[in-house]
Design an enzyme around this catalytic site. Structure first.
Site, PDB file in Angstrom:
ATOM      1  N   ARG A   1     -13.336  33.190   2.550  1.00 52.84           N
ATOM      2  CA  ARG A   1     -14.178  33.633   3.672  1.00 52.84           C
ATOM      3  C   ARG A   1     -15.510  32.584   3.542  1.00 52.84           C
ATOM      4  O   ARG A   1     -16.300  33.137   2.958  1.00 52.84           O
ATOM      5  CB  ARG A   1     -14.591  35.123   3.237  1.00 52.84           C
ATOM      6  CG  ARG A   1     -13.353  36.324   3.188  1.00 52.84           C
ATOM      7  CD  ARG A   1     -13.704  37.742   3.147  1.00 52.84           C
ATOM      8  NE  ARG A   1     -14.268  37.561   1.477  1.00 52.84           N
ATOM      9  CZ  ARG A   1     -13.428  37.908   0.517  1.00 52.84           C
ATOM     10  NH1 ARG A   1     -12.188  37.949   0.722  1.00 52.84           N
ATOM     11  NH2 ARG A   1     -13.920  37.998  -0.531  1.00 52.84           N
TER      12      ARG A   1
ATOM     13  N   GLY B   1     -13.679  31.113 -22.344  1.00 55.68           N
ATOM     14  CA  GLY B   1     -14.883  31.025 -21.632  1.00 55.68           C
ATOM     15  C   GLY B   1     -15.718  29.649 -22.411  1.00 55.68           C
ATOM     16  O   GLY B   1     -15.034  28.642 -22.357  1.00 55.68           O
TER      17      GLY B   1
ATOM     18  N   ASP C   1      -3.589  39.818 -20.049  1.00 58.74           N
ATOM     19  CA  ASP C   1      -4.552  38.560 -20.276  1.00 58.74           C
ATOM     20  C   ASP C   1      -4.440  37.947 -21.539  1.00 58.74           C
ATOM     21  O   ASP C   1      -4.236  36.638 -21.611  1.00 58.74           O
ATOM     22  CB  ASP C   1      -6.114  38.985 -19.863  1.00 58.74           C
ATOM     23  CG  ASP C   1      -7.117  38.131 -20.088  1.00 58.74           C
ATOM     24  OD1 ASP C   1      -7.254  37.320 -19.100  1.00 58.74           O
ATOM     25  OD2 ASP C   1      -7.811  38.107 -21.395  1.00 58.74           O
TER      26      ASP C   1
ATOM     27  N   LYS D   1      -3.125  33.982 -22.768  1.00 59.85           N
ATOM     28  CA  LYS D   1      -4.157  32.833 -23.714  1.00 59.85           C
ATOM     29  C   LYS D   1      -3.109  32.735 -24.979  1.00 59.85           C
ATOM     30  O   LYS D   1      -3.218  31.515 -25.437  1.00 59.85           O
ATOM     31  CB  LYS D   1      -5.307  33.808 -23.857  1.00 59.85           C
ATOM     32  CG  LYS D   1      -6.437  33.851 -22.567  1.00 59.85           C
ATOM     33  CD  LYS D   1      -7.435  34.578 -22.810  1.00 59.85           C
ATOM     34  CE  LYS D   1      -8.278  34.863 -21.495  1.00 59.85           C
ATOM     35  NZ  LYS D   1      -9.456  35.893 -21.962  1.00 59.85           N
TER      36      LYS D   1
END
Length: 436
Positions: free
Chosen positions: A50, A138, A205, A209
């Protein structure tokens, strides 16, 4: 600092929370990045679904395109950065980039865990770099140490808290005595949990990992399908209270271990599940939405990596570190270390993993109950470490902690306990890790 070298040109796929932060850091740190790399970085295009969506005044609207594949194929792109996520169409974009010799930086843990082999093969064939530090924890520098710093050592075990949402929920339950639902609601209100938290609380999740970590640690291709997964929605306030009585806390852990299988052959076990760990363990004190990974290696010993494992800015920090590495390699004509999967170790099924159980039974309070229950454990060659009984008559509860045994033996023990008429219900079953 200016440079007479031509710019390294970047294409960004996705401009959500992480992508927007990547763009901001590229602008704010442009001078430092030029000095570190030896050439400027130039963002030549951003693929989004978008284009009209507000993303901040710092981003030039002229950079936006809805044609991600067209952007990847452009001749003026050196490095492709993917922060869209998901399997398709991201897989097609990245294979196209790598096959054309373009460096790729991705945070896509799901794709790497499901089909990382295809990406690594494309990188090898195209002579391109594939970086993915942001895919697991992260901002925590974790994958590069496994991939490079510990490459001369033998990693034997990796144990980690790699999902901030579940760690926040379990930390809150431990601190306040709240139930799972109440703690999840709190995590949602604070923005730690998605509107649909299934991927987090059911362990998907963390399993993705875990597959990436195991692949790097043990030089073996491991996929998410190889990981035993058990979510933490069944953890109750009573479980947390029982753990406290034992001097433990409960964490959703990913555990990857190298060792012998039932035949004595070297193999790899990878699992994700809630577990009790002693409060003295380094991972026990990891609270809030933080992540931490505990690595054990033969020469280096025990290492711990700790920090913010999610969020736009921390993840963008890891992405930017990979961009710098990829850009430097392009300027010097070198490549990042290629995939190391030479060991090709078989995956050990969960039934062969040696673990311990904490089992809470609601039982009839009558003579011979303990002997009958103990007989079931003996039948399956499971040794009992401790037994604790509380309550009387209709409220009688037995809490049993076992010694280490193959998970298959422990699971068979639990199934046989269910069939006993003196066992009204099995209130909970949790694995126990560490020296409790």
């Amino acid at each position: 600092m200016s440079s007479d070298k031509p710019a390294v040109r970047l294409a960004l796929l996705g401009c959500g929370t992480v992508g927007t932060e990547v763009v901001r850091l590229l602008h704010e740190q442009a001078e430092d990045l030029t000095a570190r790399i030896g050439a400027p970085l130039e963002l030549v295009g951003i693929a989004v679904r978008r284009p009209g969506r507000q993303r901040g005044s710092a981003i030039d609207p002229a950079l936006f395109t809805t044609d991600a594949l067209g952007l990847v194929k452009r001749d003026d792109v050196d490095v492709v950065i993917e922060v869209v996520g998901g399997i398709e169409p991201a897989r097609g974009w990245l294979i196209e980039a790598l096959s054309a010799g373009k460096s790729v930086v991705t945070a896509n843990k799901a794709l790497l865990a499901e089909d990382g082999a295809t990406l690594h093969d494309a990188a090898a064939e195209g002579g391109a770099d594939l970086y993915f530090e942001a895919a697991v924890a992260g901002a925590i520098p974790l994958l590069r140490p496994l991939r490079e710093s510990l490459h001369g050592d033998r990693v034997t075990r990796v144990t980690g808290i790699v999902n901030g949402t579940t760690n926040y929920i379990l930390s809150s339950m431990d601190a306040t005595g709240a139930g799972f639902g109440e703690a999840l609601d709190e995590a949602t209100e604070l923005g730690y949990a998605e509107a649909d938290p299934t991927a987090d609380v059911e362990g998907f999740d963390a399993a993705a990992k875990a597959a990436i970590l195991a692949s790097l640690a043990f030089h073996t291709r491991v996929t998410a399908a190889d990981v035993f997964r058990e979510g933490m929605t069944g953890v109750t306030a009573a479980d947390v209270a029982s753990a406290k009585e034992m001097g433990c806390t409960i964490k959703l852990l990913c555990i990857a271990q190298r060792g012998p299988d039932s035949s004595g052959s070297e193999s790899v076990s990878v699992r994700v599940h809630p577990a009790m760990i002693p409060r003295s363990h380094p991972l026990a004190g990891v609270g809030d939405a933080f992540n931490a990974v505990f690595v054990e290696a033969e020469a280096a010993g025990q290492l711990m990596f700790y920090g913010r494992g999610a969020g736009g800015t921390p993840t963008a920090s890891a992405v930017l570190g990979d961009i710098v590495a990829a850009a430097r390699n392009r300027l010097s004509g070198t490549r990042a270390p290629s995939e190391s999967s030479y060991a090709q170790l078989p995956i050990r099924p969960i039934g062969e993993a040696v673990t311990r159980y904490h089992i809470s039974l609601d039982v009839a309070d009558r003579q011979g109950v303990l002997a009958t229950v103990a007989g079931v454990f003996a039948k399956h060659e499971v040794s009992i470490a401790t037994v604790r009984q509380s309550g009387r008559e209709e409220d009688a509860t037995l809490v049993i902690v076992t010694h280490g045994a193959p998970d298959a033996n422990l699971a068979a023990t639990v199934e046989d306990l269910r069939s006993l008429d003196i066992v009204r219900s099995i209130a909970s079953v949790l694995r126990v890790e560490g020296g409790v």
